[in-house]
Scaffold this active site. Sequence first.
Site, mmCIF file in Angstrom:
data_model
loop_
_atom_site.group_PDB
_atom_site.id
_atom_site.type_symbol
_atom_site.label_atom_id
_atom_site.label_comp_id
_atom_site.label_asym_id
_atom_site.label_seq_id
_atom_site.Cartn_x
_atom_site.Cartn_y
_atom_site.Cartn_z
ATOM 1 N N HIS A 239 72.516 9.046 7.041
ATOM 2 C CA HIS A 239 71.038 8.187 6.590
ATOM 3 C C HIS A 239 70.684 7.787 6.207
ATOM 4 O O HIS A 239 71.151 7.943 5.116
ATOM 5 C CB HIS A 239 70.989 9.811 8.110
ATOM 6 C CG HIS A 239 70.242 10.364 7.097
ATOM 7 N ND1 HIS A 239 69.090 11.625 7.515
ATOM 8 C CD2 HIS A 239 70.841 10.997 6.088
ATOM 9 C CE1 HIS A 239 68.794 12.704 6.291
ATOM 10 N NE2 HIS A 239 69.833 12.301 5.371
ATOM 11 N N CYS B 278 66.977 10.832 -0.918
ATOM 12 C CA CYS B 278 67.075 10.341 0.338
ATOM 13 C C CYS B 278 67.009 9.260 0.954
ATOM 14 O O CYS B 278 67.000 9.035 2.093
ATOM 15 C CB CYS B 278 66.169 11.133 1.247
ATOM 16 S SG CYS B 278 67.020 13.416 1.113
ATOM 17 N N HIS C 192 73.702 7.397 2.869
ATOM 18 C CA HIS C 192 73.920 8.967 2.121
ATOM 19 C C HIS C 192 74.519 9.670 3.273
ATOM 20 O O HIS C 192 74.237 9.611 4.222
ATOM 21 C CB HIS C 192 73.560 9.529 0.992
ATOM 22 C CG HIS C 192 72.106 10.517 1.754
ATOM 23 N ND1 HIS C 192 71.197 9.978 1.928
ATOM 24 C CD2 HIS C 192 71.815 11.587 2.354
ATOM 25 C CE1 HIS C 192 70.295 10.740 2.751
ATOM 26 N NE2 HIS C 192 70.115 11.569 2.489
ATOM 27 N N HIS D 228 75.913 13.566 5.067
ATOM 28 C CA HIS D 228 75.386 15.149 5.346
ATOM 29 C C HIS D 228 77.300 15.469 6.479
ATOM 30 O O HIS D 228 77.080 14.832 7.157
ATOM 31 C CB HIS D 228 74.333 15.656 6.107
ATOM 32 C CG HIS D 228 73.387 15.096 4.782
ATOM 33 N ND1 HIS D 228 72.584 15.662 3.686
ATOM 34 C CD2 HIS D 228 72.700 14.356 5.048
ATOM 35 C CE1 HIS D 228 72.048 15.834 2.948
ATOM 36 N NE2 HIS D 228 71.470 14.409 4.321
ATOM 37 N N ASP E 49 79.349 11.656 15.737
ATOM 38 C CA ASP E 49 80.581 11.799 14.849
ATOM 39 C C ASP E 49 80.502 10.223 13.662
ATOM 40 O O ASP E 49 80.928 9.646 14.148
ATOM 41 C CB ASP E 49 80.908 13.342 15.214
ATOM 42 C CG ASP E 49 81.841 12.874 14.394
ATOM 43 O OD1 ASP E 49 81.497 13.760 13.311
ATOM 44 O OD2 ASP E 49 83.600 13.141 14.110
ATOM 45 N N HIS E 50 80.622 10.577 12.546
ATOM 46 C CA HIS E 50 81.262 9.344 11.701
ATOM 47 C C HIS E 50 80.439 7.863 11.958
ATOM 48 O O HIS E 50 80.571 6.958 11.796
ATOM 49 C CB HIS E 50 82.424 8.846 12.128
ATOM 50 C CG HIS E 50 83.339 10.339 11.350
ATOM 51 N ND1 HIS E 50 83.619 11.395 11.691
ATOM 52 C CD2 HIS E 50 84.217 10.321 9.740
ATOM 53 C CE1 HIS E 50 84.671 11.924 11.000
ATOM 54 N NE2 HIS E 50 84.272 11.344 9.473
ATOM 55 N N GLU F 258 71.344 20.401 7.597
ATOM 56 C CA GLU F 258 71.761 19.012 7.366
ATOM 57 C C GLU F 258 72.235 19.538 6.174
ATOM 58 O O GLU F 258 73.499 18.781 5.671
ATOM 59 C CB GLU F 258 70.371 18.402 6.964
ATOM 60 C CG GLU F 258 70.294 17.498 6.669
ATOM 61 C CD GLU F 258 69.049 16.571 6.547
ATOM 62 O OE1 GLU F 258 69.050 15.806 6.942
ATOM 63 O OE2 GLU F 258 68.566 17.251 5.520
HETATM 64 NI NI NI Z 1 69.922 13.087 3.885
#
Ligand code: NI
Length: 135
Positions: A15, A34, A40, A42, A80-81, A125
Site C-alpha cells: 500500500h 508510508c 511498500h 506488510h 493477499d498479494h 500491520e
Molecule cells: Ni505501511
Amino acid sequence: MRVAVYRKEHFNAAHRLYNPEWSDEKNDLVFGKCNNPGFHGHNYEIVVKLTGEPDKDTGYVFDMKKLSELIRENVTRKFDHKNLNLDIEEFKNLNPTAENIAVVIYDLLRDKIDNGLDLKIYLYETERNFVEYPA
Ligand code: NI
C-alpha cells in the site's frame, strides 16, 4: 453465558498512504516513508472475534472451520498479494490505513455472520501496531 471466539488469518499486501488533495510536501510530512510512491508491503495479521451464546446442540459459538473459510473466501483471497491502492475497489478513494482496512474487512464479513453474534476485527500491520474495529 456469552463467550468470545477468535480466528487469526494472514495476508501480504502492498500500500501507499497518500491524500490526493494534499501537496507532495504535506503528504511526506504526514505519512513519511508510508507515502513512498513505489509502495511498500506488510505482513498483515487479521484476528476476527465473534461473541455470542454457545449453541445448545454443538457447544460452539461458531464453527471455527467455517469461520476460517469465511475469512479466507471474503478477505484474504481478495487482499493477499495485492496492491491495496491499485487492485482493491474499496480503496480507490479511501486511504488504506490499518484503520480503514479493518473497517472494510468488517463490512465484508458482517452480513455473512448471524446478527446475534458480535463481530470485532483486530488488524496487525506490524507486530507492534494494530487496530480494533468497532472500538
Ligand atoms: Ni505501511
